[in-house]
Design an enzyme around this catalytic site. Structure first.
Site, short mmCIF file in Angstrom:
data_model
loop_
_atom_site.label_atom_id
_atom_site.label_comp_id
_atom_site.label_asym_id
_atom_site.label_seq_id
_atom_site.Cartn_x
_atom_site.Cartn_y
_atom_site.Cartn_z
N GLU A 1 6.50 7.00 19.95
CA GLU A 1 6.99 7.85 18.86
C GLU A 1 6.09 7.72 17.63
OE1 GLU A 1 9.82 5.27 19.99
OE2 GLU A 1 9.08 6.49 21.65
N ALA B 1 -1.08 2.78 15.38
CA ALA B 1 -0.47 3.83 14.55
C ALA B 1 0.02 3.26 13.22
CB ALA B 1 0.67 4.50 15.31
N GLY B 2 -0.50 2.10 12.84
CA GLY B 2 -0.13 1.50 11.55
C GLY B 2 -0.99 2.08 10.43
N LYS C 1 0.81 -1.22 0.00
CA LYS C 1 0.00 0.00 0.00
C LYS C 1 0.84 1.28 0.00
CE LYS C 1 -3.90 -1.99 2.56
NZ LYS C 1 -4.84 -1.77 3.66
N ASP D 1 -9.93 2.55 2.91
CA ASP D 1 -9.94 1.93 4.26
C ASP D 1 -10.65 2.80 5.29
OD1 ASP D 1 -8.63 -0.42 3.56
OD2 ASP D 1 -6.63 0.45 3.87
N ALA E 1 -3.76 1.05 9.05
CA ALA E 1 -5.21 1.07 9.29
C ALA E 1 -5.56 2.25 10.19
CB ALA E 1 -5.65 -0.24 9.91
N ILE F 1 -11.27 -3.54 14.58
CA ILE F 1 -11.17 -3.76 13.13
C ILE F 1 -10.77 -5.20 12.77
CG2 ILE F 1 -10.61 -1.32 12.76
CD1 ILE F 1 -7.78 -2.36 11.84
P1 ATR Z 1 -1.51 -2.14 9.85
O1 ATR Z 1 -0.87 -1.46 8.71
O2 ATR Z 1 -2.38 -3.30 9.44
O3 ATR Z 1 -2.26 -1.20 10.74
P2 ATR Z 1 1.01 -2.33 11.30
O4 ATR Z 1 1.56 -1.19 10.56
O5 ATR Z 1 1.86 -3.53 11.48
O6 ATR Z 1 -0.35 -2.85 10.69
O7 ATR Z 1 0.54 -1.79 12.74
C1 ATR Z 1 0.21 -2.63 13.75
C2 ATR Z 1 -0.26 -1.84 14.95
O8 ATR Z 1 -0.54 -2.77 16.00
C3 ATR Z 1 0.79 -0.89 15.52
O9 ATR Z 1 0.15 0.25 16.04
C4 ATR Z 1 1.41 -1.73 16.63
O10 ATR Z 1 2.02 -0.99 17.66
P3 ATR Z 1 3.58 -0.55 17.56
O11 ATR Z 1 3.60 0.69 16.73
O12 ATR Z 1 3.99 -0.34 18.96
O13 ATR Z 1 4.29 -1.71 16.91
C5 ATR Z 1 0.20 -2.43 17.16
N1 ATR Z 1 0.52 -3.64 17.93
C6 ATR Z 1 0.95 -4.82 17.46
N2 ATR Z 1 1.13 -5.70 18.47
C7 ATR Z 1 0.80 -5.04 19.63
C8 ATR Z 1 0.76 -5.40 21.02
N3 ATR Z 1 1.08 -6.63 21.44
N4 ATR Z 1 0.35 -4.48 21.90
C9 ATR Z 1 -0.01 -3.23 21.51
N5 ATR Z 1 0.01 -2.82 20.20
C10 ATR Z 1 0.40 -3.72 19.27
#
Ligand code: ATR
Length: 268
Positions: A150, A124-125, A65, A99, A127, A209
């Site tokens: 951050e 913060a990914g 994406k 999305d 989605a 989601i």
């Molecule tokens: P997408 O693009 O599908 O949103 P992503 O970019 O991998 O996926 O983002 C995953 C999100 O899940 C992030 O906000 C991640 O937090 P970090 O920025 O700290 O990595 C969050 N996430 C994944 N595992 C987690 C966990 N065990 N506890 C809290 N947040 C989690």
């Protein structure tokens, strides 16, 4: 016969083919939708190939994406989000992102309006970014929180939103009307909870989601008597918005939802 496709890597578990093929059939369109495994380094070739072969349109998923941004002409929404999930070939290679609209339409589907509501958006990914953009356009008061501060504060800053520290998540949950989980937590049975679900109150809306299973968060929300919304309709509506971009036709939502739910074996 017009060909549509989703590109991604991995792609085997994509529900988009089932959903869009059901829609094409219901609308009597001579079209087919197929999933292709495409790596980031071959995305440019694959896009040019699809355009040359007269594909009707594309969806992109992980990890393509963001990479597509420099390969297509992104519209305003895709530019703001920094990611493309839908491509149309009507006069060039246009990049869209449905999305956030999918999330907003899913909330509306369940009678939830975000205008003026306090929304806690966890994650913060990609989605989370799409949802933050869309809901802030619609007048939600959004607070972002994320495990990695951050990343969370950078997202908040990009869209002029508030940021709350993840260590205070329970306080943040309590002071919001709508809680949205836009992380990947809950996708797997063994995932830990983001917070103690017993603090959810029945006046709140909880939108998760995740769509592949009923998450602990949603179970906690139901137990609390809150409105619990899963990710199925977000998936359906982001697809529906893509369908509309490609065909100009109104999408058969019920058919798409039925196809997704039966593929997931989640006919609740
Ligand atoms: P997408 O693009 O599908 O949103 P992503 O970019 O991998 O996926 O983002 C995953 C999100 O899940 C992030 O906000 C991640 O937090 P970090 O920025 O700290 O990595 C969050 N996430 C994944 N595992 C987690 C966990 N065990 N506890 C809290 N947040 C989690």
């Amino acid at each position: 016969m017009i060909v549509y496709a989703v590109f991604g890597d991995p792609i085997e578990h994509s529900l988009s083919p089932v959903m869009h093929n059901a829609a094409f059939k219901a609308m009597g369109l001579d079209a087919i939708y197929h999933a292709f495994r495409v790596t980031t380094s071959r995305l440019g070739d694959a896009l040019r190939g699809a355009e040359s072969m007269g594909f009707g349109g594309l969806n992109l998923t992980i990890p393509l994406k963001e990479a597509a941004m420099s390969l297509v002409e992104p519209d305003e929404t895709a530019r703001a989000i920094g990611a493309v999930n839908t491509i149309s070939f009507l006069g060039g290679m246009k990049g869209h992102n449905t999305d956030g609209a999918g999330a907003s339409m899913a909330l509306r589907h369940y009678g939830v309006s975000v205008n003026g509501s306090r929304v806690l958006l966890i994650g913060a990914g990609g989605a989370a970014r799409a949802i933050a953009y869309q809901l802030s356009q619609e007048g939600a008061e959004i607070v972002i929180t994320n495990r990695t501060s951050e990343k969370g504060s950078a997202l908040a800053e990009d869209f002029g939103l508030s940021f709350g520290d993840f260590s205070e998540i329970e306080k943040l949950v309590k002071s919001s009307d709508i809680v949205i989980n836009a992380t990947s937590v809950g996708m797997h049975e063994k995932d830990p909870r983001l917070f103690d679900g017993r603090i959810i109150s029945k006046e709140q809306v909880v939108f998760d989601i995740i769509y592949n299973r009923e998450t602990e968060l949603l179970r906690d929300a139901k137990k609390a008597g809150a409105k619990a919304i899963d990710g199925v309709m977000m998936l359906v509506y982001q697809g529906a918005a893509a369908f509309r971009i490609w065909t100009g036709l109104e999408e058969p939502i019920d058919v798409m939802e039925g196809a997704v739910r039966s593929a997931l074996n989640r006919n609740e």
